[in-house]
Design an enzyme around this catalytic site. Structure first.
Site, PDB file in Angstrom:
ATOM      1  N   ASP A 140       0.844  -1.198   0.000  1.00  0.00           N
ATOM      2  CA  ASP A 140       0.000   0.000   0.000  1.00  0.00           C
ATOM      3  C   ASP A 140       0.876   1.243   0.000  1.00  0.00           C
ATOM      4  OD1 ASP A 140      -2.997   1.022   0.839  1.00  0.00           O
ATOM      5  OD2 ASP A 140      -1.434   2.268   1.745  1.00  0.00           O
ATOM      6  N   TYR A 167       2.703   9.955  -0.236  1.00  0.00           N
ATOM      7  CA  TYR A 167       3.834   9.408   0.504  1.00  0.00           C
ATOM      8  C   TYR A 167       5.172   9.723  -0.165  1.00  0.00           C
ATOM      9  CZ  TYR A 167       0.153   6.448   2.595  1.00  0.00           C
ATOM     10  OH  TYR A 167      -0.977   5.974   3.198  1.00  0.00           O
ATOM     11  N   LYS A 199      -2.980   5.956  -4.007  1.00  0.00           N
ATOM     12  CA  LYS A 199      -4.091   6.858  -3.690  1.00  0.00           C
ATOM     13  C   LYS A 199      -3.859   8.233  -4.313  1.00  0.00           C
ATOM     14  CE  LYS A 199      -3.869   4.678   0.836  1.00  0.00           C
ATOM     15  NZ  LYS A 199      -2.414   4.413   0.799  1.00  0.00           N
ATOM     16  N   HIS A 212      -7.913   9.620  -1.781  1.00  0.00           N
ATOM     17  CA  HIS A 212      -7.280   9.557  -0.462  1.00  0.00           C
ATOM     18  C   HIS A 212      -8.144  10.195   0.634  1.00  0.00           C
ATOM     19  CE1 HIS A 212      -2.976   9.240   1.381  1.00  0.00           C
ATOM     20  NE2 HIS A 212      -3.901   8.927   2.260  1.00  0.00           N
TER      21      HIS A 212
END
Length: 275
Positions: free
Chosen positions: A46, A51, A76, A109
């Protein structure tokens, strides 16, 4: 270590119930850490545009020697790309970063209720899904009222809703809504960023089972039906988090841990968070 069970999503795609999370893993650490997880047996990774480590996740997936079809990869959509065309372009960037031919799951997200129309965003994801570039699409941090808007105004029911869930925030209402509409629940921050690991109830059960508090908490998630993806950058913890299928909690244990709920978030409130 037992085999990882799979959850069948509402479009018949199967997702491993245990995965590996990459939130807050620095890009320079991500490739090696993800490779370590894949070597330990994880087959579900994931990540997210937010990120900043999609490129390194993709490198690990390509370099690990495991057949791509056997690895489930999620990313996401970033909060600055909710406009329809922006979402499509952002997905293209994700695929370029990952260096993969398709994505197994792509999520919105955050709903960002005060910033725009997530229905428009979802329609962009529907196009990606119909094109086959994402095998499944879903949402993250959506409340029942947000999900209801999607169900009333769009064609594709989200395959998953990835929300903050842990023993101090059991999210029974959101999980029940998901179950009613065949939307699987994914649990992020499954150990509340470590807050639950000192809990006396969890520690008592862990001592009795000869397991760590983290293993007991993750097992609680698994037996409730949550899809979970703990994060760690240490080999020992990566392996430890994987080793949760050789024991089972009793119904009493599950009830005791669930009773720890205090509606306490470690992350933002989706009703007010606007990125």
């Amino acid at each position: 270590m037992g085999a990882i069970p799979a959850i069948t999503l509402n479009n018949a795609v199967q997702i491993p119930q245990l995965g590996f999370g990459t939130f807050q893993i620095e890009p320079e650490e991500t490739r090696e850490t993800t490779l370590a997880a894949l070597e330990a047996g994880y087959r579900h990774i994931d990540t997210a545009q937010m990120y900043g480590n999609e490129k390194e996740v993709g490198q690990a997936v390509r370099d690990c020697g495991v057949d791509r079809a056997d690895i489930f990869v999620t990313s996401k959509l970033n909060n600055d790309a909710h406009a329809h065309d922006d979402a499509l372009k952002a997905f293209d960037r994700t695929m370029d970063e990952l260096g993969l031919d398709y994505l197994d799951l792509f999520l919105i997200h955050w709903p960002l209720p005060g910033k725009g129309d997530f229905v428009e965003t979802w329609k962009a994801l529907e196009e990606i899904y119909r094109d086959g570039r994402a095998k499944s699409i879903g949402v993250s941090n959506f409340q029942p009222k947000h999900l209801n808007r999607l169900l009333q105004n769009t064609d594709v029911v989200p395959a998953v809703n990835q929300i903050e869930v842990h023993p101090y925030l059991t999210q029974d209402d959101v999980r029940a809504f998901g179950a009613e509409h065949d939307i699987a629940t994914e649990a992020w921050s499954p150990i509340a960023q470590g807050k639950v690991l000192d809990d006396p109830t969890i520690n008592r059960i862990a001592q009795r089972e000869g397991k760590t508090p983290a293993q007991v908490t993750l097992r609680w998630h698994i037996q409730r039906g949550d899809i979970v993806f703990p994060k760690s950058v240490t080999q020992k913890r990566i392996e430890e988090n994987f080793d949760i299928f050789g024991f089972e909690l009793s119904e009493g244990d599950i009830g005791e841990i669930s009773a720890l709920n205090r509606d306490e978030r470690v992350g933002p409130d989706p009703d007010t968070f606007n990125g």
